[in-house]
Scaffold this motif. Sequence first.
Motif, PDB file in Angstrom:
ATOM      1  N   GLU A 285       0.839  -1.208   0.000  1.00 32.93           N
ATOM      2  CA  GLU A 285       0.000   0.000   0.000  1.00 32.93           C
ATOM      3  C   GLU A 285       0.879   1.264   0.000  1.00 32.93           C
ATOM      4  OE1 GLU A 285      -2.714  -0.074   3.251  1.00 32.93           O
ATOM      5  OE2 GLU A 285      -3.402  -2.108   2.837  1.00 32.93           O
ATOM      6  N   ALA A 286       1.931   1.225   0.804  1.00 31.40           N
ATOM      7  CA  ALA A 286       2.823   2.389   0.901  1.00 31.40           C
ATOM      8  C   ALA A 286       3.516   2.661  -0.438  1.00 31.40           C
ATOM      9  CB  ALA A 286       3.858   2.149   1.993  1.00 31.40           C
ATOM     10  N   GLU A 287       3.867   1.605  -1.137  1.00 27.90           N
ATOM     11  CA  GLU A 287       4.554   1.753  -2.418  1.00 27.90           C
ATOM     12  C   GLU A 287       3.659   2.438  -3.446  1.00 27.90           C
ATOM     13  OE1 GLU A 287       8.017  -0.902  -4.447  1.00 27.90           O
ATOM     14  OE2 GLU A 287       6.267  -1.951  -3.647  1.00 27.90           O
ATOM     15  N   LYS A 288       2.386   2.073  -3.461  1.00 28.61           N
ATOM     16  CA  LYS A 288       1.440   2.696  -4.396  1.00 28.61           C
ATOM     17  C   LYS A 288       1.280   4.184  -4.092  1.00 28.61           C
ATOM     18  CE  LYS A 288      -1.302  -1.523  -5.121  1.00 28.61           C
ATOM     19  NZ  LYS A 288      -2.615  -2.172  -4.875  1.00 28.61           N
ATOM     20  N   THR A 289       1.177   4.490  -2.800  1.00 35.73           N
ATOM     21  CA  THR A 289       1.032   5.905  -2.413  1.00 35.73           C
ATOM     22  C   THR A 289       2.288   6.696  -2.768  1.00 35.73           C
ATOM     23  OG1 THR A 289      -0.472   5.338  -0.599  1.00 35.73           O
ATOM     24  CG2 THR A 289       0.633   7.480  -0.483  1.00 35.73           C
ATOM     25  N   ALA A 290       3.465   6.137  -2.493  1.00 34.45           N
ATOM     26  CA  ALA A 290       4.725   6.825  -2.786  1.00 34.45           C
ATOM     27  C   ALA A 290       4.858   7.133  -4.264  1.00 34.45           C
ATOM     28  CB  ALA A 290       5.902   5.982  -2.304  1.00 34.45           C
ATOM     29  N   GLU A 291       4.419   6.207  -5.110  1.00 38.26           N
ATOM     30  CA  GLU A 291       4.497   6.412  -6.561  1.00 38.26           C
ATOM     31  C   GLU A 291       3.589   7.541  -7.031  1.00 38.26           C
ATOM     32  OE1 GLU A 291       3.587   2.616  -8.202  1.00 38.26           O
ATOM     33  OE2 GLU A 291       5.564   1.748  -7.755  1.00 38.26           O
ATOM     34  N   SER A 292       2.525   7.789  -6.285  1.00 44.96           N
ATOM     35  CA  SER A 292       1.565   8.824  -6.684  1.00 44.96           C
ATOM     36  C   SER A 292       1.965  10.224  -6.190  1.00 44.96           C
ATOM     37  CB  SER A 292       0.170   8.486  -6.143  1.00 44.96           C
ATOM     38  OG  SER A 292       0.129   8.619  -4.727  1.00 44.96           O
ATOM     39  N   LEU A 293       2.960  10.272  -5.294  1.00 50.62           N
ATOM     40  CA  LEU A 293       3.361  11.552  -4.706  1.00 50.62           C
ATOM     41  C   LEU A 293       4.555  12.151  -5.441  1.00 50.62           C
ATOM     42  CD1 LEU A 293       3.172  10.622  -0.908  1.00 50.62           C
ATOM     43  CD2 LEU A 293       1.489  11.930  -2.227  1.00 50.62           C
ATOM     44  N   ASP A 294       4.546  13.445  -5.556  1.00 52.62           N
ATOM     45  CA  ASP A 294       5.669  14.157  -6.163  1.00 52.62           C
ATOM     46  C   ASP A 294       6.643  14.552  -5.053  1.00 52.62           C
ATOM     47  OD1 ASP A 294       7.327  15.493  -7.884  1.00 52.62           O
ATOM     48  OD2 ASP A 294       6.130  17.334  -7.907  1.00 52.62           O
ATOM     49  N   ASN A 295       7.243  13.527  -4.443  1.00 51.49           N
ATOM     50  CA  ASN A 295       8.155  13.763  -3.323  1.00 51.49           C
ATOM     51  C   ASN A 295       9.201  12.652  -3.301  1.00 51.49           C
ATOM     52  OD1 ASN A 295       9.330  13.767  -0.627  1.00 51.49           O
ATOM     53  ND2 ASN A 295       7.671  15.139  -0.021  1.00 51.49           N
TER      54      ASN A 295
END
Length: 351
Positions: A285-295
């Motif tokens: 879940e964290a990996e999917k969120t990280a990919e969606s963030l510009d950070n």
Amino acid sequence: MKGLFTLCVLFALYWAGNSEVVDLDSSNFDQYVNGDKAAFVEFYAPWCGHCKNLAPAYEEVGKAFENVDDVLVAKVDADGQRDLGSRFGVKGFPTLKFFPKGSTDPEDYSGGRTADDIIKYINEKTGGRGRINKPPSDVTDLDVGNFDSIVMDADKDVLVEFYAPWCGHCKKLAPVYEQLGQTYKDEPSCVVARVDADGNRDLATRYGVSGYPTIKFFPKDNKDGVDYSGGRSLDDFIKYLNEKCGTDRVAGGKLSAKAGLVDDMQNFVEKFKSEEDGRENVISEAEKTAESLDNSFASYYVKVMKKVVDKGNDFVKTEIERLGRMLSGDLSAKKSDEFTKRRNILKKFEL
């Protein structure tokens, strides 16, 4: 208090004659001011408030020419040496006069009263070798030549102090503003700058500056500028710039304990720590969120989770200690910031 103490010391040295400014009186004036060298002389009175205000700047002038053989910087107590005051037509204090090399007839000086003004004048008259050895500053100096290229840059947030060299409030603010420049020296898009509005009056007029210091903030998306009306302490300025620039600096330039933290990733940290049996799902879940963030630091959260699964919970403590050793060494500013942000994230994984 430190600034006041320094000012008092300068006054004491100035009046006592323990400085690079030569004390002249009736017994030695003609010996020193005889045409062998150029001489710049202040006629002062010990009780004169304007003379006391000039004293620190005049001391800097003396230092600027202490190793220049053909220039003399001197002063005369014209209240105590009234014959000299009368001889040179001194009617008010301070009166400044320049004696060219080869002459004992003075020229009246009517220019500015800052050290830079007087030094510039003497250099122009004598060929120019005097200078002040000023410590390097992290505050960007602006003038008509570079104002627009820096302040109007759409990639920069810029805080600008409009000051006058003779302004007492500006002098009081100066050490705080220097510290502010040092704090943001490694933030290329958050600039601390100043402009001598007395010497660049067209810029002062352009932005309606009628008093000193006037401080304006020019964000990336509003180059008309907005008035800064907050407090004048270092903490006040840092709080303001961190909020406006999206930075996390503390006094001196280090990063705060929250630098690098990504709010959208924090909930995964708590789940990862509390749900040891379900860590693989949390990582997914964290990996999917990280990919969606510009950070760029969002992915570091995922990296830490995978390392903990692979190496065990002790990885966090070991890595924090390793980064601490690295940070105590000689690092570039960029690397220091990067390692500090990583360590801040790791600390959130501590059990």
